[in-house]
Design an enzyme around this catalytic site. Structure first.
Site: not given
Ligand code: PAF
Length: 293
Positions: A31, A34-35, A37-38, A150-151, A155, A189
């Site tokens: 969405m 990006l950070h 993790g992405h 995995q966070k 989902q 977030r």
């Protein structure tokens, strides 16, 4: 060279050409904002596929009215930079109207199984929105492999259930949580947190690490472990627990005793920001050290 495409018609042409040449396609749905993790998902997709598509689409159907759709952070310039650095081939950036044109009326709903409980109870309708948009994106991108963090453990379990239930021929790859140096799980977030809340948010990873230490030391009583996790988070005045559960890693259903596949999943409000995190106690791992959930 990184391409940017915003219409389904155009991306279909590119995907068709790639498939004709026999390329495998990796897909990272996001969405935006990006950070690292992405980036870790894109890095893995680049390693494992000939071509990599990243979608950036703020999906309205997975937000309820009192949630943060309107304030969700955006930074397309930085997103592009991250995709470029990671070696993605294409950013798919559709408008809301492209994905949900006037008259749109078909949804993918999951009332039972992996979507039950946890965020499925706290965020009613959320996973129906996720399933609908991911199924649509899968139908457009037609990837061989799709990468999810995995966070968002529930989902990931929901998407795995959806591809099983609907016979969608795509390999779903779960990738490890990426954390800041102090332990906070990376999330778009996190940008909502002010300085005090940022400190308070560390209570999540602190509590989860403690729970894993207890399990590693031999504690198997789920209620005792949950109590310890809740105790650490409750000591933080800015934190309000949504849920703390100990579940199996496949269906994410509550368990009574620590078993061969188990994890602690939590959702906590820090001020107004709802954060989720989890830690795996025991799991089956693949040859790359990634957990099967
Ligand atoms: O995890 C996310 O960012 C979203 O839920 C997803 C999978 C891109 C669907 O909108």
């Amino acid at each position: 060279m990184l391409q940017k495409i915003d219409t389904i018609k155009e991306i279909r042409k590119t995907i068709y050409e790639w498939k004709k040449l026999g390329y495998t396609i990796g897909f990272v749905p996001t969405m935006g904002y990006l950070h690292d993790g992405h980036k870790s998902l894109i890095d893995r997709a680049v390693l494992e596929n000939d071509k990599v598509v990243v979608s950036i689409f703020l999906n309205p159907t997975q937000f309820s009215q009192n949630e943060d759709l309107d304030s969700y952070p955006k930074d397309i310039i930085n997103d592009t930079k991250i995709c470029e650095q990671a070696g993605a081939d294409l950013i798919f950036l559709p408008t809301t109207n492209e994905i949900y044109p006037a008259g749109f009326s078909t949804y993918v709903t999951m009332d039972k199984g992996a979507s039950e409980g946890l965020c499925g109870s706290s965020r009613l309708g959320h996973f129906n929105g996720v399933c609908t948009v991911v199924a649509k994106l899968f139908a457009v991108v037609k990837p061989n492999n799709a990468y999810f963090g995995q966070k968002d453990a529930q989902q990931l379990a929901v998407i795995k259930q959806m591809v099983r239930d609907l016979n969608i021929d795509i390999n779903i790859v779960g990738c490890k949580i990426v954390r800041e140096a102090d332990g906070l799980a990376m999330s778009s977030r996190n940008s909502y947190l002010n300085a005090d809340e940022r400190v308070a948010a560390l209570s999540l990873s602190k509590a989860l690490t403690h729970s894993k230490n207890l399990v590693d030391a031999g504690l198997t009583d789920v209620e005792k472990i949950k109590f310890e996790v809740e105790k650490i988070i409750s000591q933080e005045p800015l934190a309000k627990i949504d849920y703390v559960e100990i579940v199996d890693t496949i269906y994410l259903k509550p368990i009574k005793e620590i078993s061969s596949v188990s994890m602690c999943v939590i959702a906590v409000f820090i001020g107004k920001t709802r954060l989720i995190d989890n830690i795996i106690f025991k799991s089956v791992e693949d040859s790359n050290g990634n957990n099967f959930t």
